[in-house]
Design a protein around this motif. Sequence first.
Motif, short mmCIF file in Angstrom:
data_model
loop_
_atom_site.label_atom_id
_atom_site.label_comp_id
_atom_site.label_asym_id
_atom_site.label_seq_id
_atom_site.Cartn_x
_atom_site.Cartn_y
_atom_site.Cartn_z
N LYS A 2 0.84 -1.21 0.00
CA LYS A 2 0.00 0.00 0.00
C LYS A 2 0.88 1.26 0.00
O LYS A 2 1.10 1.87 1.05
CB LYS A 2 -0.91 -0.02 1.22
N TRP A 3 1.34 1.64 -1.18
CA TRP A 3 2.26 2.77 -1.24
C TRP A 3 1.55 4.10 -0.98
O TRP A 3 2.18 5.06 -0.55
CB TRP A 3 2.99 2.78 -2.58
N GLU A 4 0.25 4.15 -1.25
CA GLU A 4 -0.50 5.38 -0.94
C GLU A 4 -0.49 5.60 0.58
O GLU A 4 -0.31 6.72 1.06
CB GLU A 4 -1.93 5.25 -1.46
N TYR A 6 1.80 4.52 2.58
CA TYR A 6 3.17 4.92 2.92
C TYR A 6 3.35 6.42 2.73
O TYR A 6 3.85 7.12 3.61
CB TYR A 6 4.16 4.14 2.05
N ARG A 7 2.91 6.91 1.59
CA ARG A 7 3.09 8.34 1.30
C ARG A 7 2.31 9.19 2.29
O ARG A 7 2.80 10.22 2.78
CB ARG A 7 2.65 8.64 -0.15
N LEU B 102 3.79 -0.15 7.08
CA LEU B 102 4.67 -0.15 5.91
C LEU B 102 5.86 0.80 6.13
O LEU B 102 7.00 0.46 5.82
CB LEU B 102 3.88 0.25 4.67
N VAL B 106 9.80 -0.16 6.24
CA VAL B 106 10.85 0.50 5.44
C VAL B 106 11.99 0.93 6.36
O VAL B 106 13.18 0.77 6.04
CB VAL B 106 10.29 1.71 4.66
N ILE B 117 13.88 2.39 -1.99
CA ILE B 117 12.42 2.21 -1.85
C ILE B 117 11.75 3.57 -1.63
O ILE B 117 10.76 3.92 -2.28
CB ILE B 117 12.11 1.28 -0.65
N HIS B 118 12.32 4.35 -0.72
CA HIS B 118 11.71 5.65 -0.42
C HIS B 118 11.81 6.60 -1.61
O HIS B 118 10.83 7.26 -1.98
CB HIS B 118 12.38 6.28 0.81
N TYR B 121 9.26 5.21 -4.30
CA TYR B 121 7.82 5.19 -4.03
C TYR B 121 7.29 6.47 -3.40
O TYR B 121 6.08 6.72 -3.46
CB TYR B 121 7.47 3.98 -3.15
N TYR B 122 8.15 7.26 -2.79
CA TYR B 122 7.64 8.54 -2.27
C TYR B 122 8.02 9.69 -3.21
O TYR B 122 7.16 10.45 -3.64
CB TYR B 122 8.17 8.84 -0.86
N ARG B 149 11.86 -4.68 -1.96
CA ARG B 149 10.44 -5.07 -1.97
C ARG B 149 10.25 -6.45 -1.37
O ARG B 149 9.32 -6.69 -0.59
CB ARG B 149 9.91 -5.06 -3.41
#
Lengths: 378, 159
Positions: A2-4, A6-7, B102, B106, B117-118, B121-122, B149
């Motif tokens: 769930k990267w959303e 995470y953000r 999550l 990380v 990863i950061h 994905y960010y 991952r």
Amino acid sequence: MKWEEYRNAVDRLPFSADFQARTQEALRTCIQEEKEYTMKSHILRKVLLTAAAVTLLTVTALAAARLLTMDQVAGLLEQPLLAEAFKSEDAVLLDESVETGDYRVTLVGLVSGLGLDSLNEDLDETHTYAVLALEKLAGEPLSDETLTQFTMTPLVSGYTPWSVNLWSLNSAAHSIDQDGVHYRLLDIQDLELFADRTVYLAFYEGGSPSREIFGMDDQGNIHFQEDFAGPKALFTLPLDPSKADPAAAQALVESTGLAYVYDPDPEDTPLTVRKSADGTSLEVLPGGEPVWFTAETYAAYMAEETGRLRQQVQDGTLSQESFDKSVADMEAVLAGLRDGTAQAAQVGENGVGAFFKSETDHDVTMTPAKDGVEMVIQ
Amino acid sequence: MDLGPFTSDETISRIVGEYSDMLLRLAYTRLSSVSDAEDAVQEAFLQLLTSRVSFRDAGHEKAWLIRTTLHRASDIRRRAEGRNVSLEEAALAAAPETGSELLQAVQALPEKYSAVIHLHYYEGYSIKEMGKLLGLPAATVGTRLARGRERLRQILKEE
């Protein structure tokens, strides 16, 4: 995953609202304090430097009396222009000696200039020339066999020793022996480009620089590994920082294609390729995604790669023999793709590997490497 | 301490304003508290102040700050570990600031994985862009992304 989420979680982190203002204030205070400190310490520092210079002169005079001078070495190598340059005010006389193992190694000095010698073909490029002397403490002459065990190479802080060294800087070494002392003249691509960094000359027992021989700290400073047992010395070259060209230096380093940023904890396992039972497909583990070539896409890749390699031959960084072999290998793969006996894939953005189906009874591993993927079939 | 070329008021304002948020987020992936992340970023800015570096372009400047921040965060992490505090455990067990499994996972990754990863994905950087920022071959970055991952899946499965 769930990267959303995470953000969103990162966005909610409660960093201080005044962080930027506080940081700017702290940095400005630091600058002000440093300016005040510098003014107070200026006179004291000048006195200390004068005292140090007197001490240094005493030590170097001893070495200078015993060894050939830089211009004498260049003269014996029949390089009159270089001999004159070594006598000029641009030359830096060092005569720094280190006793290590059964040897004494001395960095005699250096000079940088354009078109100073006939030993290399790049007469239109500035080179740096350094003279080192090696002798046995017991006094007996050094044999050729002994000399081949040692390496003398420049290194630059902030760049890994395996990316910036005698080899990648397109350098050469020329030697003479005189009265039991071995002299080596290093002819190196212009080191002054790197003069805003610490530039070293390393002497050690062994071949090209490796992780087993050298390490780097967080600031990019290079040191010998603690468990490196052979004779060794690391000199620092007093180059003029005003002559540095960081952009040209960086471009030069990047052009080598070598990993120049030190990774203290490198990848410990290679990518592994798992093949299907019939040998017609490969899966790159864990998670790499090969892009398979057709004969047509490989022909396009081959045309581009051939052009790149031809340019390297023209630049003098690749031999014609290596070029011919690479092209022959690619032609064989292309032929195999056309008749169905070979497969080739691109892994990552710059790695290409190929194999022939007759070889797939063996284990295959792919490792990211300079200019591609190192493919090992066992 | 000698000062480098980054000492004017305008330069300090620009660099701190432009990079603080991104560097704080990145540092936090290595550390267990926002205050430690703020320390790491301040140390990186201070190092810029005292370094005689020059940058050929904005990308080079950003890459230098990213790498330096990661180094300073690792230093702080090591100092904490020297005090017998396992930050990986702390990140997983406590981490009251995140509220996200999550994000905690990380933080528990080895640095070589958490950074890519950061950043991917960010911050939305591609593999090629991350290669330039971190000074690594793109293939290595791709491998780290894939392995990171996979490690995350394992960590989240174990929880």
